[in-house]
Design an enzyme around this catalytic site. Structure first.
Site, mmCIF file in Angstrom:
data_model
loop_
_atom_site.group_PDB
_atom_site.id
_atom_site.type_symbol
_atom_site.label_atom_id
_atom_site.label_comp_id
_atom_site.label_asym_id
_atom_site.label_seq_id
_atom_site.Cartn_x
_atom_site.Cartn_y
_atom_site.Cartn_z
ATOM 1 N N ASP A 1 5.944 23.740 -1.017
ATOM 2 C CA ASP A 1 7.346 24.159 -1.092
ATOM 3 C C ASP A 1 7.491 25.671 -1.073
ATOM 4 O OD1 ASP A 1 8.417 21.487 -1.322
ATOM 5 O OD2 ASP A 1 7.524 21.456 -3.321
ATOM 6 N N ASP B 1 -0.059 25.744 -0.825
ATOM 7 C CA ASP B 1 1.091 25.216 -1.537
ATOM 8 C C ASP B 1 2.054 24.697 -0.464
ATOM 9 O OD1 ASP B 1 2.932 24.769 -3.706
ATOM 10 O OD2 ASP B 1 3.982 26.583 -3.076
#
Length: 217
Positions: free
Chosen positions: A9, A7
């Site tokens: 963020d 991922d």
């Protein structure tokens, strides 16, 4: 070659690039700052709570892209990288990426944030490929709409499975690093799910499932 999925963020970055782009637009006076900031914060809180309506959010988030020429957007993004993204870069994230690179793993970022915002960040991080929410473009201009399935929650799984079919990559001994409960569907799919500076809901799930918890901060 194993697949190492990340991922973006609040995982590889110390912050949220989607929310930061909204802040950048406010700082530059390109949107009604008070109104836009209120909506941006509202959607971000929904995201963190795992209750975000992704289509409602994307209608909001992609609209500014339709209001500027591509050249102007590229110019703005370069400034955004310098002022907002560079301070969010993490030395420990770079070290983790290098560790997987040295093992011969294929590095894949999979993010709900749209490709306009994230593609240059992924390039800066030196990953092999990126799956992101794709803004629709017609004749080189953004329309403010999305193309295909948003890369969010179960949509990440759908997009990844399509990508696996197209590329021939295997999920054998796969890794996925994330901070967010929104990524639980994908974490349940990989062989090695790892919670990174997790939100409270993911931290609880990771402890219940025996998933490793690490910090890149």
């Amino acid at each position: 070659m194993s697949l190492a999925i990340f991922d973006l963020d609040n995982t590889l970055l110390n912050g949220d690039s989607d929310h930061a782009w909204g802040e950048f637009l406010c700082d530059k006076g390109l949107v009604d700052a008070e109104q836009y900031r209120r909506a941006n914060d509202y959607f971000y809180q929904q995201y963190k709570a795992g209750t975000l309506d992704i289509y409602e959010f994307l209608e909001f988030a992609l609209k500014p892209l339709s209001e500027h020429e591509p050249e102007r957007l590229e110019e703005l993004h370069r400034e955004f990288m310098e002022t907002k993204v560079a301070p969010m870069m993490l030395d420990k994230a770079a070290t983790l990426l290098q560790k997987h690179r040295a093992q011969g793993d294929f590095l894949l970022i999979i993010t709900a944030t749209n490709r306009f915002v994230t593609a240059p960040i992924a390039t800066a991080l030196g990953v092999d490929a990126t799956l992101a929410t794709d803004p629709e473009q017609i004749d080189g201009r953004y329309t403010g709409k999305i193309a295909g399935t948003p890369c969010f929650q179960s949509g990440k799984v759908e997009r990844l499975q399509t990508w696996l079919e197209q590329t021939g990559h295997s999920m054998e001994n796969s890794y996925f690093y994330s901070d967010s409960i929104n990524d639980k569907p994908l974490m349940e799919l990989v062989d090695n799910p790892i919670a990174v500076d997790p939100d409270a809901l993911l931290e609880q799930t990771a402890k219940e499932r025996g998933w490793p918890i690490i910090s890149l901060r």
